[in-house]
Design an enzyme around this catalytic site. Structure first.
Site, mmCIF file in Angstrom:
data_model
loop_
_atom_site.group_PDB
_atom_site.id
_atom_site.type_symbol
_atom_site.label_atom_id
_atom_site.label_comp_id
_atom_site.label_asym_id
_atom_site.label_seq_id
_atom_site.Cartn_x
_atom_site.Cartn_y
_atom_site.Cartn_z
ATOM 1 C CD GLU A 1 -0.494 -2.162 6.395
ATOM 2 O OE1 GLU A 1 -0.202 -1.079 5.907
ATOM 3 O OE2 GLU A 1 0.395 -2.356 7.463
ATOM 4 C CB CYS B 1 -0.764 -1.389 -3.469
ATOM 5 S SG CYS B 1 0.521 -2.145 -2.152
ATOM 6 C CB CYS C 1 7.970 -9.432 4.609
ATOM 7 S SG CYS C 1 9.306 -9.930 3.496
ATOM 8 C CB CYS D 1 14.352 -5.414 3.055
ATOM 9 S SG CYS D 1 13.921 -6.339 1.590
ATOM 10 C CB CYS E 1 11.068 -2.661 4.427
ATOM 11 S SG CYS E 1 9.306 -3.637 4.316
ATOM 12 C CB CYS F 1 3.574 -2.236 2.434
ATOM 13 S SG CYS F 1 5.816 -3.352 2.477
HETATM 14 N N1 SAH Z 1 8.088 -7.773 -0.974
HETATM 15 C C1 SAH Z 1 7.761 -7.341 -1.913
HETATM 16 C C2 SAH Z 1 6.315 -6.758 -2.236
HETATM 17 C C3 SAH Z 1 6.075 -5.455 -1.271
HETATM 18 S S1 SAH Z 1 7.119 -4.516 -0.690
HETATM 19 C C4 SAH Z 1 9.185 -6.572 -2.763
HETATM 20 O O1 SAH Z 1 9.847 -5.941 -1.926
HETATM 21 O O2 SAH Z 1 9.487 -6.307 -3.455
HETATM 22 C C5 SAH Z 1 6.792 -2.957 -1.580
HETATM 23 C C6 SAH Z 1 7.588 -2.066 -2.516
HETATM 24 O O3 SAH Z 1 7.404 -1.335 -1.593
HETATM 25 C C7 SAH Z 1 9.199 -2.573 -3.071
HETATM 26 O O4 SAH Z 1 9.772 -2.249 -3.728
HETATM 27 C C8 SAH Z 1 9.682 -2.493 -1.546
HETATM 28 O O5 SAH Z 1 10.483 -1.999 -1.714
HETATM 29 C C9 SAH Z 1 9.026 -0.834 -0.995
HETATM 30 N N2 SAH Z 1 9.513 -0.305 -0.045
HETATM 31 C C10 SAH Z 1 9.161 -0.739 1.275
HETATM 32 N N3 SAH Z 1 9.106 -0.109 2.498
HETATM 33 C C11 SAH Z 1 8.765 1.089 1.881
HETATM 34 C C12 SAH Z 1 9.026 2.058 2.534
HETATM 35 N N4 SAH Z 1 9.458 2.746 3.686
HETATM 36 N N5 SAH Z 1 8.791 3.527 1.571
HETATM 37 C C13 SAH Z 1 8.879 3.228 0.006
HETATM 38 N N6 SAH Z 1 9.075 2.129 -0.350
HETATM 39 C C14 SAH Z 1 9.620 1.217 0.653
HETATM 40 FE FE1 SF4 Z 2 9.428 -8.060 2.670
HETATM 41 FE FE2 SF4 Z 2 9.502 -5.463 3.017
HETATM 42 FE FE3 SF4 Z 2 11.468 -6.411 1.979
HETATM 43 FE FE4 SF4 Z 2 8.817 -6.719 -0.137
HETATM 44 S S1 SF4 Z 2 10.854 -4.829 0.869
HETATM 45 S S2 SF4 Z 2 10.895 -8.054 0.069
HETATM 46 S S3 SF4 Z 2 8.124 -6.419 1.797
HETATM 47 S S4 SF4 Z 2 11.159 -6.672 3.491
#
Ligand code: SAH
Ligand code: SF4
Length: 340
Positions: A89, A102, A109, A113, A116, A330
């Site tokens: 995406e 973005c 990934c 987390c 996510c 994302c």
């Molecule tokens: N992996 C990297 C970059 C991709 S995620 C990272 O974690 O920084 C980009 C950002 O989107 C991160 O700050 C992540 O915590 C946030 N994110 C992930 N899922 C989300 C959601 N459902 N709503 C809002 N932000 C989210």
């Molecule tokens: Fe991976 Fe999502 Fe955590 Fe970013 S926020 S490191 S994309 S699992």
């Protein structure tokens, strides 16, 4: 066949020398690709037929395939298919100062987390530099406008694909290429500490964003597995080192999860953790997804958190909500396709 979009200009020059062609021809090819946006070697009219054929035999200029596009006021969300069928995406955001995009850095990934979508589906593979470059080319073609800034915050952990990300950055930063200024490029990491040290030592001055999301180890380890490998103290040291070396301000991302990390207590803890550092906090409204139980914090809670940080002298902003209605968190669009 290797994608031409994986190549730095210097790689292309090297290739030209290896096939006994004049190095300046490489610049002409780069110009066709990135300035004139002609991707078919046979249409590159100042290149000899034999060289056109050589290039076609060696390099692919295939684009990504646009599978789906969702539009909502200032945001376009794109689902692209890669040549092996995998899906990624990218999101376009229109600001008054220009278009920002973005991009994804991996298919899925592995950081896991808990909040996510991208992490819910494990990593399938890293993206090549050219697959990230092409996310920009595809969207610029779609909107027929240039993109002025890039954030690596889509699907994937960029610092788990470090070399390809750095190469991607050098390709798009080249003045003879897409020419996006280093100051307009930001990489977001969940906190892979050794790579933060590497990033601080790069000779290109791009920005760093850190997904902190919690001010203490107990809470952070609960929602971000990476904290078990690199705890907050270790992470903060790396951030300080980055700021010392680069003199650049770091963004601290903090996603607001209702009842999890959004109380005044956490705001105070966060303030003491970053006090005096050259950082600013971006509070991110959580995009809820159907597979994950977290809820977004309500507006009053976000504003109280914001005020508390302000009172403590912290620079803080609340991120504008981009495309909540269009699966903009994302990984959501990909997940909904993969799991259909
Ligand atoms: N992996 C990297 C970059 C991709 S995620 C990272 O974690 O920084 C980009 C950002 O989107 C991160 O700050 C992540 O915590 C946030 N994110 C992930 N899922 C989300 C959601 N459902 N709503 C809002 N932000 C989210
Ligand atoms: Fe991976 Fe999502 Fe955590 Fe970013 S926020 S490191 S994309 S699992």
């Amino acid at each position: 066949m290797e994608s031409i979009f994986n190549l730095l200009l210097s790689d292309l020059v090297e290739y030209f020398i290896s096939v006994n062609e004049k190095p300046f021809k490489a610049k002409q090819v780069y110009d066709w690709l990135y300035k004139k946006r002609i991707f078919n070697f046979q249409e590159m009219s100042n290149i000899s037929k034999s060289l056109q054929d050589k290039l076609s035999e060696h390099f692919s200029t295939d684009m990504l395939i646009l599978k789906k596009k969702q539009t909502s006021d200032l945001t376009n969300k794109y689902l692209f298919e890669l040549s092996d069928g995998n899906l990624i995406e990218a999101v376009l955001m229109r600001h008054d100062y220009g278009n920002s995009i973005c991009v994804s850095s991996q298919v899925g990934c592995n950081m896991g987390c808990s909040f996510c979508e991208s992490g819910r589906l494990k990593k399938v593979r890293d993206l090549e530099p050219g697959e990230i470059v092409r996310q920009i080319l595809m969207i610029e073609e779609d909107i027929n406008e240039r993109i002025s800034s890039v954030v690596v915050m889509g699907i994937g952990e960029p610092f788990d694909n470090y070399d390809n990300i750095m190469k991607f950055i050098r390709i798009i930063n080249d003045p003879l290429g897409i020419a996006i200024g280093a100051r307009h490029i930001t990489v977001s990491t969940s906190g892979i500490v050794p790579r933060i040290y590497d990033y601080a030592n790069e000779d290109i001055q791009t920005n760093l964003a850190i997904s902190l999301h919690a001010p203490n180890n107990e809470l952070r380890s609960k929602i971000m597995k990476v904290n078990k490998a690199y705890d907050i103290e270790t992470l903060m040291k790396a951030i300080e080192d980055y700021i010392d070396k680069t003199n650049r301000r770091v963004t601290i991302e903090y996603v607001m999860l209702s009842g999890i990390n959004d109380s005044p207590k956490e705001a105070s803890e966060l303030a003491s953790l970053i006090k005096g550092l050259n950082v600013y906090v971006n509070l991110i409204p959580y995009n809820e997804t159907s597979h994950i139980e977290y809820k977004k914090s309500n507006n009053d809670t976000v504003m109280a958190f914001y005020d508390k940080l302000k009172k403590c002298g912290i620079n803080v902003t609340v991120r504008r909500e981009f495309g909540g209605k269009i699966d903009a968190a994302c990984g959501q669009l990909r997940a909904s396709e993969v799991e259909k």
